[in-house]
Design an enzyme around this catalytic site. Sequence first.
Site, PDB file in Angstrom:
ATOM      1  CE  LYS A 103      -4.492   0.689   0.579  1.00  0.00           C
ATOM      2  NZ  LYS A 103      -5.410  -0.329   0.065  1.00  0.00           N
TER       3      LYS A 103
HETATM    4  N1  GLU Z   1      -7.227   0.056  -3.219  1.00  0.00           N
HETATM    5  C1  GLU Z   1      -7.991  -1.138  -3.467  1.00  0.00           C
HETATM    6  C2  GLU Z   1      -7.988  -2.030  -2.237  1.00  0.00           C
HETATM    7  O1  GLU Z   1      -7.788  -1.585  -1.155  1.00  0.00           O
HETATM    8  C3  GLU Z   1      -7.561  -1.844  -4.735  1.00  0.00           C
HETATM    9  C4  GLU Z   1      -6.152  -2.340  -4.761  1.00  0.00           C
HETATM   10  C5  GLU Z   1      -5.694  -2.855  -6.114  1.00  0.00           C
HETATM   11  O2  GLU Z   1      -6.511  -2.965  -7.011  1.00  0.00           O
HETATM   12  O3  GLU Z   1      -4.499  -3.140  -6.212  1.00  0.00           O
HETATM   13  O4  GLU Z   1      -8.282  -3.196  -2.318  1.00  0.00           O
END
Ligand code: GLU
Length: 411
Positions: A103
């Site tokens: 993240k």
């Molecule tokens: N931000 C989204 C999540 O928390 C999508 C992450 C992604 O598609 O890599 O799952």
Amino acid sequence: MAGAYETTNRYLQLAFDVLRLDHSYKTLLWTPSRELRVELVIQMDDGTIGNYIGYRVQHDDSRGPFKGGLRYHPDVDLDEVRSLASLMTWKTAVVNVPFGGAKGGIQVDPNQLSQRELQRLTRCFTQSVMIAIGPDLDIPAPDMNTNARVMSWMFDEYSKYHGFSPAVVTGKPVDLHGSLGRDAATGRGCLFAIREVLHLAGATLTGMRFAIQGFGNVGGWLAKLLFEQGAKVIAVSDVKGGIFNGDGLDIPRVNDHVAETGSVVGMPGTEPISNEALLTTDCDVLVPAALGHVLTQQNARDVRAKYILEAANGPTTFEADEIFNERGIVCIPDIYANAGGVCVSYMEWTQNTQKTTWSEEQVNTSLERHMVDAHRAVVKLQEEFRCSMRTAAFALGVRRVKNATDLRGLG
Ligand code: GLU
């Protein structure tokens, strides 16, 4: 109240316990692989210097390249990004897509920045983390306050140095190598999740009363899809406040109102409701689809829903979760409920790497398969361990990640 990372680790501990995991594995599984903290310096439109701090935490890549969103929010800090990176590891494992977890975030209020400043900040961040991202290394995606536009800039900046590389980010616009169905994917995944849970309990979506906190990409799409399925969305909210109608809101009209005014607030034929009051309103399914840690020891006893569908990441504190379990309220955990986004990110990445495009129907059918299969696998462990859906989902994720780690071997 515990921080976000501690909350995730306490949930993980419950999964380690039911799996009877050896102590050395625990340290290995909850410690992030790599943490990057970057200083971002950009020129603001008025000529002054803007200083920001950004992070990219790569939690685990035993099942595939690191994967996870990038958020822009004033509350972003290392603790939160660590927690969210760890959640991505378990999420990708639960829905069985071949990625690990990561993240990123920038501590910034994007509403204070012009589009040009946002673009400069995004390009600066991309440069700063360039050594650690790549189509087979770590693939960012949108998250809170970031969108397809931001992904276009990241793709463009990365491609300047590495040549045409659409697979370096997902969640891109359809006109720039994005996937059909990606925009709606997290909301649609939430719909499949609640549909499966209700089905197992002998119920259907028709007439079910939903209260949704957050009317952004996830909450907005979910509301629209629920409305189409004949469920009643009785309350929705955004940062400015909320609206309530016990007979069910006309979601297409709410969308028109948002397009005109920028908020759900003031929609004719509705009563105002605050974001806090929405959480304890009388409904069947409560959907936190905005910030983390909104369901706490303070309000958990007042929640009147039978189900909590965690569309946001980390909306429930450990103490609130214990109260919900005690009260027989079913929490459909984030690492399953909102996994539709990363599922379709996987499909976008697959299309990019194979230089092909899928129809929207193909994407949606595949998304449904991932969500239904994951639900079955979670329920199986829930029965085996006689535990909550959250502990079963974490146990499923941990088991898959541990197996991959063992198979690859240490050293
Ligand atoms: N931000 C989204 C999540 O928390 C999508 C992450 C992604 O598609 O890599 O799952």
